[in-house]
Design an enzyme around this catalytic site. Sequence first.
Site, PDB file in Angstrom:
ATOM      1  N   ASP A 131     -12.148   7.117   3.195  1.00  0.00           N
ATOM      2  CA  ASP A 131     -10.968   6.902   4.039  1.00  0.00           C
ATOM      3  C   ASP A 131     -10.570   5.428   4.086  1.00  0.00           C
ATOM      4  O   ASP A 131      -9.506   5.086   4.585  1.00  0.00           O
ATOM      5  CB  ASP A 131     -11.240   7.442   5.451  1.00  0.00           C
ATOM      6  CG  ASP A 131      -9.962   7.654   6.242  1.00  0.00           C
ATOM      7  OD1 ASP A 131      -8.871   7.614   5.635  1.00  0.00           O
ATOM      8  OD2 ASP A 131     -10.054   7.874   7.463  1.00  0.00           O
ATOM      9  N   ASP A 140      -2.599  10.249   3.283  1.00  0.00           N
ATOM     10  CA  ASP A 140      -3.993   9.851   3.470  1.00  0.00           C
ATOM     11  C   ASP A 140      -4.733  10.906   4.286  1.00  0.00           C
ATOM     12  O   ASP A 140      -4.701  10.893   5.512  1.00  0.00           O
ATOM     13  CB  ASP A 140      -4.059   8.482   4.168  1.00  0.00           C
ATOM     14  CG  ASP A 140      -5.495   7.997   4.329  1.00  0.00           C
ATOM     15  OD1 ASP A 140      -6.401   8.602   3.702  1.00  0.00           O
ATOM     16  OD2 ASP A 140      -5.713   7.010   5.063  1.00  0.00           O
ATOM     17  N   LYS A 197       0.860  -1.186   0.000  1.00  0.00           N
ATOM     18  CA  LYS A 197       0.000   0.000   0.000  1.00  0.00           C
ATOM     19  C   LYS A 197       0.893   1.230   0.000  1.00  0.00           C
ATOM     20  O   LYS A 197       1.712   1.419   0.901  1.00  0.00           O
ATOM     21  CB  LYS A 197      -0.906   0.002   1.238  1.00  0.00           C
ATOM     22  CG  LYS A 197      -1.678   1.326   1.430  1.00  0.00           C
ATOM     23  CD  LYS A 197      -2.640   1.274   2.621  1.00  0.00           C
ATOM     24  CE  LYS A 197      -3.247   2.655   2.898  1.00  0.00           C
ATOM     25  NZ  LYS A 197      -4.190   2.642   4.039  1.00  0.00           N
ATOM     26  N   ASP A 248       1.532   6.494   5.277  1.00  0.00           N
ATOM     27  CA  ASP A 248       0.576   5.539   4.724  1.00  0.00           C
ATOM     28  C   ASP A 248       1.097   4.815   3.478  1.00  0.00           C
ATOM     29  O   ASP A 248       0.368   4.054   2.844  1.00  0.00           O
ATOM     30  CB  ASP A 248      -0.755   6.243   4.437  1.00  0.00           C
ATOM     31  CG  ASP A 248      -1.957   5.350   4.690  1.00  0.00           C
ATOM     32  OD1 ASP A 248      -1.807   4.347   5.411  1.00  0.00           O
ATOM     33  OD2 ASP A 248      -3.039   5.656   4.153  1.00  0.00           O
ATOM     34  N   ARG A 296      -7.539  -0.446   0.801  1.00  0.00           N
ATOM     35  CA  ARG A 296      -8.038  -1.699   0.232  1.00  0.00           C
ATOM     36  C   ARG A 296      -8.398  -1.537  -1.247  1.00  0.00           C
ATOM     37  O   ARG A 296      -8.364  -2.499  -2.004  1.00  0.00           O
ATOM     38  CB  ARG A 296      -9.227  -2.207   1.061  1.00  0.00           C
ATOM     39  CG  ARG A 296     -10.422  -1.287   1.090  1.00  0.00           C
ATOM     40  CD  ARG A 296     -11.382  -1.594   2.231  1.00  0.00           C
ATOM     41  NE  ARG A 296     -10.853  -1.138   3.527  1.00  0.00           N
ATOM     42  CZ  ARG A 296     -11.464  -1.329   4.690  1.00  0.00           C
ATOM     43  NH1 ARG A 296     -12.616  -1.985   4.745  1.00  0.00           N
ATOM     44  NH2 ARG A 296     -10.924  -0.877   5.814  1.00  0.00           N
ATOM     45  N   LYS A 325     -10.320  13.037   7.405  1.00  0.00           N
ATOM     46  CA  LYS A 325      -9.909  12.720   8.771  1.00  0.00           C
ATOM     47  C   LYS A 325      -9.909  14.005   9.600  1.00  0.00           C
ATOM     48  O   LYS A 325      -9.498  15.051   9.113  1.00  0.00           O
ATOM     49  CB  LYS A 325      -8.478  12.163   8.783  1.00  0.00           C
ATOM     50  CG  LYS A 325      -8.322  10.748   8.283  1.00  0.00           C
ATOM     51  CD  LYS A 325      -6.869  10.300   8.383  1.00  0.00           C
ATOM     52  CE  LYS A 325      -6.631   8.976   7.704  1.00  0.00           C
ATOM     53  NZ  LYS A 325      -7.327   7.849   8.339  1.00  0.00           N
ATOM     54  N   GLU A 373      -9.387   3.705   1.772  1.00  0.00           N
ATOM     55  CA  GLU A 373      -8.826   3.768   0.428  1.00  0.00           C
ATOM     56  C   GLU A 373      -7.752   2.720   0.154  1.00  0.00           C
ATOM     57  O   GLU A 373      -7.537   2.323  -0.982  1.00  0.00           O
ATOM     58  CB  GLU A 373      -8.255   5.175   0.179  1.00  0.00           C
ATOM     59  CG  GLU A 373      -6.829   5.412   0.690  1.00  0.00           C
ATOM     60  CD  GLU A 373      -6.668   5.292   2.204  1.00  0.00           C
ATOM     61  OE1 GLU A 373      -7.679   5.416   2.917  1.00  0.00           O
ATOM     62  OE2 GLU A 373      -5.535   5.048   2.665  1.00  0.00           O
TER      63      GLU A 373
HETATM   64  N1  BES Z   1      -4.340   4.707   6.689  1.00  0.00           N
HETATM   65  C1  BES Z   1      -5.477   4.440   7.490  1.00  0.00           C
HETATM   66  C2  BES Z   1      -5.177   3.461   8.619  1.00  0.00           C
HETATM   67  C3  BES Z   1      -4.180   3.899   9.663  1.00  0.00           C
HETATM   68  C4  BES Z   1      -4.614   4.327  10.896  1.00  0.00           C
HETATM   69  C5  BES Z   1      -2.823   3.789   9.437  1.00  0.00           C
HETATM   70  C6  BES Z   1      -3.700   4.703  11.869  1.00  0.00           C
HETATM   71  C7  BES Z   1      -1.898   4.162  10.399  1.00  0.00           C
HETATM   72  C8  BES Z   1      -2.338   4.607  11.624  1.00  0.00           C
HETATM   73  C9  BES Z   1      -6.573   3.846   6.617  1.00  0.00           C
HETATM   74  O1  BES Z   1      -6.617   4.248   5.303  1.00  0.00           O
HETATM   75  C10 BES Z   1      -7.890   4.235   7.214  1.00  0.00           C
HETATM   76  O2  BES Z   1      -8.166   5.393   7.246  1.00  0.00           O
HETATM   77  N2  BES Z   1      -8.677   3.248   7.659  1.00  0.00           N
HETATM   78  C11 BES Z   1      -9.941   3.493   8.232  1.00  0.00           C
HETATM   79  C12 BES Z   1     -10.911   2.505   7.650  1.00  0.00           C
HETATM   80  C13 BES Z   1     -12.348   2.768   8.001  1.00  0.00           C
HETATM   81  C14 BES Z   1     -12.817   4.046   7.364  1.00  0.00           C
HETATM   82  C15 BES Z   1     -13.180   1.594   7.537  1.00  0.00           C
HETATM   83  C16 BES Z   1      -9.810   3.325   9.731  1.00  0.00           C
HETATM   84  O3  BES Z   1      -9.063   2.441  10.167  1.00  0.00           O
HETATM   85  O4  BES Z   1     -10.399   4.103  10.464  1.00  0.00           O
HETATM   86 ZN    ZN Z   2      -4.807   4.845   4.506  1.00  0.00          ZN
HETATM   87 MN    MN Z   3      -7.659   6.080   5.045  1.00  0.00          MN
END
Ligand code: BES
Ligand code: ZN
Ligand code: MN
Length: 511
Positions: free
Chosen positions: A355, A278, A273, A296, A359, A285, A357
């Site tokens: 968010d 992000d 990834k 990210d 996946r 966010k 993204e």
């Molecule tokens: N890049 C984030 C996940 C992340 C969180 C990485 C903290 C490093 C530290 C990812 O893209 C994300 O935002 N995931 C969301 C998914 C949700 C919207 C289903 C999450 O984990 O809140």
């Molecule tokens: Zn992310």
């Molecule tokens: Mn994200």
Amino acid sequence: MTALTLSTSSATTLRADAVVVGVAKGVKGPVVALGAEAMDKAFGGKLAAVLETLGASGGEGEVTKLPSASGIKAPVVLAVGLGDAPAKDEDFDAETLRRAAGSAARALAGTKKAAFALPLADVESAAAVAEGALLGAYAFTAYRGGEGKAAKGGDAGKSAPLAEVALLGGKPRDKAYKAAVERAEALAAEVNRARDLINIPSNDLTPKSFAAQAQAAAKEFGLSIEVLDEKALAKGGYGGLIGVGQGSENPPRLVKIAYRHSKASKTLALVGKGITYDSGGISLKPAGHNETMKCDMSGAAAVFAAVVAAAKLGLKVNVTGWLALAENMPSGSATRPGDVLRMYSGKTVEVLNTDAEGRLVLADALTRASEEKPDAIVDVATLTGAMVLALGNRTFGIMANDDAFRAALHEIAQEVGEQSWPMPMPVELRKGMDSPIADIANMGERAGGGLVAGLFLQEFVGEGITWAHLDIAGPAFHEGAPYGYTHKGGTGSAVRTLVRLAERTAAGDLG
Ligand code: BES
Ligand code: ZN
Ligand code: MN
């Protein structure tokens, strides 16, 4: 990078700025570890007593600096804590030595040359000390300089890493020791390459500049490379990469970077990834959750570094890296919550949350990687906050479509000193991603969010291909106080696991 040599010199007579010795926690106070006998002798056999008087206990990571005794060439002695002394006839384990060497190297930033006189029982422990020292002797200084460098407080002035390490107690003429040091150097250089990439802020590391770095490395190490730009991605139907990247001024890229060995019988595909920033996109966010999101792309950095490491080590295995690069930004051209993307696989995805993204870009890369029918695919991603809540900041989660492969990866991670834990893929979580209009939604139940993400990815893995997913959202970026060989910022998480996986695959140890 820091220069490292095996030396037969004595710790007392070697010309260096400091000598590193180990100190363990004994029942009745600190005990000087093996490898420092000559040093202790120069202190009249009282080194442990001196250390105790200075307040040292031998606890893990503890660092005590003292002026050296007469008869020792180096002016300074640095005693590093090793924790509890091992049971009789047992040695310190590799990760203990790696961390101790790392703590010592960090404490010696600003110093030119140090001799490490730590307990080396065998080649494995020599390799661990070498790795720890080289990983500890790291600094990200690209954005320091000019006026700020020497001025004021902070660590700006002394940020130059330890320049030279002489490793004492090994066997410099022994092939196995030489090979171990060479491996440690290649490995540490690549972990540090990943760290650098992660630490570069997103205004300088874009999908395009990341791809350019991959191109430069491919040229340097004789790797084949293919870069799909936004036009090629649109033409090829990469709906995931395009959908995530379309809100940004910095368009997406898919990079294939491949190492080939003429006698290899297995091919490993690694998918990373690579979200260079992000923001969350339209599902923006909040402040407090976006300050570190330059990290990210840590999965892509790990994959890239592992491919280069495999090449440097000349491993008898083919390793193909896929870097799914995009910047996730909100704008008038960004994907909206509710939009439907047609993915590279042909499946449609309803984007409920922009968010989620990672996946989406990984799905396209997984499908593309699957077309080449590799023997196994491992993807690496800072995928979910849920995994951080489940496992904390130092442990990555492992999911897989094959229990034996998941167990093998867990064991490999343990072996190289990376903390991981096997996670399940409960089938009942799949229905939470049912969409009223598309084949699947990019979000499901909140509970088990890390597992839901794994189930989503699995849908894009080719039929019959062994696959594992490493969610490194916790360990990829270190925000706490530095410890062992871990600095603030990018850690290079998963690089060592991926390289050992490639080595094991080359040796025919896996399926
Ligand atoms: N890049 C984030 C996940 C992340 C969180 C990485 C903290 C490093 C530290 C990812 O893209 C994300 O935002 N995931 C969301 C998914 C949700 C919207 C289903 C999450 O984990 O809140
Ligand atoms: Zn992310
Ligand atoms: Mn994200």
